[in-house]
Design an enzyme around this catalytic site. Structure first.
Site, mmCIF file in Angstrom:
data_model
loop_
_atom_site.group_PDB
_atom_site.id
_atom_site.type_symbol
_atom_site.label_atom_id
_atom_site.label_comp_id
_atom_site.label_asym_id
_atom_site.label_seq_id
_atom_site.Cartn_x
_atom_site.Cartn_y
_atom_site.Cartn_z
ATOM 1 N N TYR A 47 -6.135 -3.562 5.881
ATOM 2 C CA TYR A 47 -5.251 -4.580 6.469
ATOM 3 C C TYR A 47 -4.110 -4.918 5.511
ATOM 4 O O TYR A 47 -3.041 -5.358 5.912
ATOM 5 C CB TYR A 47 -6.066 -5.830 6.838
ATOM 6 N N LYS A 55 -0.930 -13.250 7.110
ATOM 7 C CA LYS A 55 -1.643 -14.018 8.132
ATOM 8 C C LYS A 55 -2.282 -15.275 7.544
ATOM 9 O O LYS A 55 -2.394 -16.299 8.226
ATOM 10 C CB LYS A 55 -2.707 -13.152 8.801
#
Length: 259
Positions: A160, A167
């Site tokens: 990720y 995020k």
């Protein structure tokens, strides 16, 4: 249309940003809002995306459609100006956009360039703050704002990479915006869906493996879909959730609770 959904959002006005095709989380949100009676404003990224999104906007009977690239000066302001002139109000805002340059996304965090990190943060996080600033004056009777996050904001998810810190910043922004906008009866939610087969997710390395692992971990034993996310947001936009704000809401079949 799901006949079980009652028109609890009739008269509400919703702006949904981030539809790319009929597999987008943003499309699930827009469809759920429409089933609940809301009127929609729908945007597409550029002319290339228009041919995919415009038919969906027509299907959803969206009276306001527009091109919106948050990285282009003036486009965001133009969208909100049109909403103000057409509707005079806004009740729901969905931010479902994220971007990082491919080289920075597929490399580890240590290899992420300063330029790539800044661009990812601007488009994926700060654009939500800019949207909120423009939306708040139109939410005269209160409203609800949503930003799409992911489990990788709080736990390390292999591959990720840079999107994890980005995020995390988005979720923190939701908390601070919920605090600042609470006196105006505007609620802010970070929504954290489980992994979904979307175009945005396809850029992640070994994404199929991530999907399979999530399905195995989920207490409910299956992956979620875009309508699961949409119906959750529709509920949160109703008076039934009028005292809920500032948290991260997981829509993942319970995957987040399993180590």
């Amino acid at each position: 249309m799901n006949e079980q959904i009652r028109p609890v959002l009739t008269g509400k006005k919703a702006l949904v940003v981030g539809i790319a095709n009929d597999q987008s989380i943003a499309y699930g949100c827009a469809k759920a809002f429409r089933e609940a009676g809301a009127d929609l404003a729908v945007t597409w990224l550029n002319e290339k995306a228009r041919k995919y999104v415009e038919p969906l906007a027509q299907e959803l009977e969206a009276p306001i459609t527009a091109e919106l690239n948050v990285a282009e000066p003036g486009q965001l302001e133009a969208v909100f100006d049109r909403i103000g002139k057409t509707w005079g109000q806004l009740d729901i805002l969905v931010h479902s956009i994220a971007f990082a340059p491919m080289n920075d996304l597929q490399g580890g965090l240590l290899d992420c360039s300063a330029e790539g990190f800044a661009k990812a943060m601007d488009i994926s996080c700060h654009s939500f703050i800019r949207m909120s600033r423009l939306a708040a004056p139109l939410m005269k009777d209160g409203g609800t704002m949503f930003a799409m996050s992911y489990y990788g904001a709080n736990r390390v998810v292999p591959n990720y990479n840079v999107m994890g810190p980005v995020k995390a910043a988005l979720e923190a922004s939701c908390r601070y915006l919920a605090y600042e906008l609470g006196p105006q009866r505007i609620r802010v939610h970070a929504i954290s869906p489980g992994p979904l087969k979307t175009r945005a997710a396809s850029g992640l390395k070994d994404f199929e493996l991530l999907l399979n692992e999530a399905a195995k971990k989920a207490p409910l034993g299956e992956l979620v879909d875009i309508m699961d996310v949409g119906y959750t947001c529709a509920y949160l936009a109703t008076p039934f959730a009028q005292r809920v704000t500032g948290g991260t809401v997981y829509v993942d079949g319970g995957t987040n609770i399993v180590a």
